[in-house]
Write a protein that holds these residues in place. Structure first.
Motif, short mmCIF file in Angstrom:
data_model
loop_
_atom_site.label_atom_id
_atom_site.label_comp_id
_atom_site.label_asym_id
_atom_site.label_seq_id
_atom_site.Cartn_x
_atom_site.Cartn_y
_atom_site.Cartn_z
N UNK A 79 10.78 22.93 49.72
CA UNK A 79 11.75 23.59 48.83
C UNK A 79 12.61 22.56 48.11
N UNK A 80 11.99 21.44 47.77
CA UNK A 80 12.71 20.37 47.07
C UNK A 80 12.90 20.68 45.59
N UNK A 81 12.28 21.74 45.11
CA UNK A 81 12.46 22.14 43.72
C UNK A 81 12.53 23.67 43.65
N UNK A 82 13.76 24.19 43.58
CA UNK A 82 13.99 25.63 43.44
C UNK A 82 15.02 25.84 42.35
N UNK A 83 15.40 27.08 42.11
CA UNK A 83 16.30 27.37 41.00
C UNK A 83 17.75 27.05 41.33
N UNK A 84 18.46 26.53 40.35
CA UNK A 84 19.88 26.22 40.49
C UNK A 84 20.65 26.94 39.40
N UNK A 85 21.79 27.54 39.76
CA UNK A 85 22.62 28.23 38.78
C UNK A 85 23.17 27.27 37.74
N UNK A 86 23.50 27.77 36.59
CA UNK A 86 23.98 26.92 35.49
C UNK A 86 25.26 26.19 35.84
N UNK A 87 26.09 26.80 36.70
CA UNK A 87 27.33 26.14 37.10
C UNK A 87 27.11 25.16 38.25
N UNK A 88 25.87 25.07 38.72
CA UNK A 88 25.48 24.11 39.75
C UNK A 88 26.23 24.29 41.07
N UNK A 89 26.52 25.55 41.42
CA UNK A 89 27.12 25.79 42.73
C UNK A 89 26.31 26.75 43.58
N UNK A 90 25.09 27.06 43.13
CA UNK A 90 24.23 27.99 43.86
C UNK A 90 22.77 27.58 43.71
N UNK A 91 22.02 27.71 44.79
CA UNK A 91 20.57 27.57 44.77
C UNK A 91 19.96 28.89 45.20
N UNK A 92 18.85 29.27 44.57
CA UNK A 92 18.20 30.50 44.99
C UNK A 92 16.70 30.43 44.73
N UNK A 93 15.96 31.21 45.51
CA UNK A 93 14.52 31.30 45.30
C UNK A 93 14.11 32.76 45.41
N UNK A 94 13.13 33.12 44.59
CA UNK A 94 12.66 34.50 44.57
C UNK A 94 11.15 34.60 44.50
N UNK A 95 10.47 33.52 44.18
CA UNK A 95 9.01 33.56 44.10
C UNK A 95 8.43 33.67 45.51
#
Length: 207
Positions: A147-163
């Motif tokens: 999980x070294x590459x997942x989605x990051x929010x534009x404000x860079x304070x959240x990581x999330x994955x949905x795939x």
């Protein structure tokens, strides 16, 4: 789903807001997902239970039909780490959500994973360089970089994955482990590791 109706309904407000935002994002682009995510976590007023370092569950309902629209689980880190160059510290929150929020990508209700900060002083930021991902150690295992590459929010304070190909192995590891260490790369202070007690996760939903 009745077994997930939780005795203590004092849940973290950011996840209620996150749930509302993500349920309504249907056919939006990935950028829109990030914007919705950022908007939800910016109001970081939290109401925590006495012990949120074990799994807590709550459900969301449609206010008209009272149909269940989402099932959530969250756990907070047992430790605090330095999050900025001013010496502020925070814990991290790990949450699972089963809903139709990403049905445009998955074809139906599915599980998503969110990693964010329990407190945010406005300076907390994931690094622009190698910040969009996590390194993980389950129990006493090896470092897991799936999980070294997942989605990051534009404000860079959240990581999330949905795939599903990302979520499925992560959730299976959570269910079969007692502890997990999650390392993130923070702006100014570098790589920091948060520890979680994850034993006993009850999660039988599709990933």
């Amino acid at each position: 789903m009745n077994k997930y109706i939780i005795k203590n309904m004092k849940v973290i407000a950011i996840y209620t807001m996150f749930g509302i935002a993500m349920t309504g994002c249907g056919a939006n682009s990935s950028n829109s997902q990030n914007e919705a995510d950022d908007a939800s976590v910016s109001n970081n007023e939290t109401t925590k239970t006495d012990d949120d370092t074990t799994w807590h569950y709550f459900q969301e309902e449609d206010d008209l039909t009272h149909n269940v629209t989402a099932i959530n689980a969250y756990v907070a880190s047992t430790n605090r780490v330095e999050i900025d160059y001013n010496g502020h510290t925070a814990r991290m929150l790990l949450s699972l959500r089963y809903s139709a929020g990403f049905s445009y990508a998955t074809g139906g209700p599915s599980t998503s994973v969110t990693i964010t900060f329990a407190e945010d002083n406005g300076m907390t930021r994931l690094s622009e360089i190698n910040g969009s991902g996590i390194l993980v150690v389950f129990d006493e295992g090896e470092i897991d970089d799936r999980w070294s590459l997942i989605d990051m929010g534009k404000k860079r304070n959240t990581l999330f994955m949905y795939q599903p190909r990302k979520v499925a192995p992560f959730v299976e590891e959570l269910k079969s482990s007692k502890q997990v260490r999650i390392q993130v790369n923070l702006e100014h202070v570098g790589r920091k590791t948060f520890d979680f007690n994850i034993e006993g996760l009850e999660w039988d939903f599709e990933n």
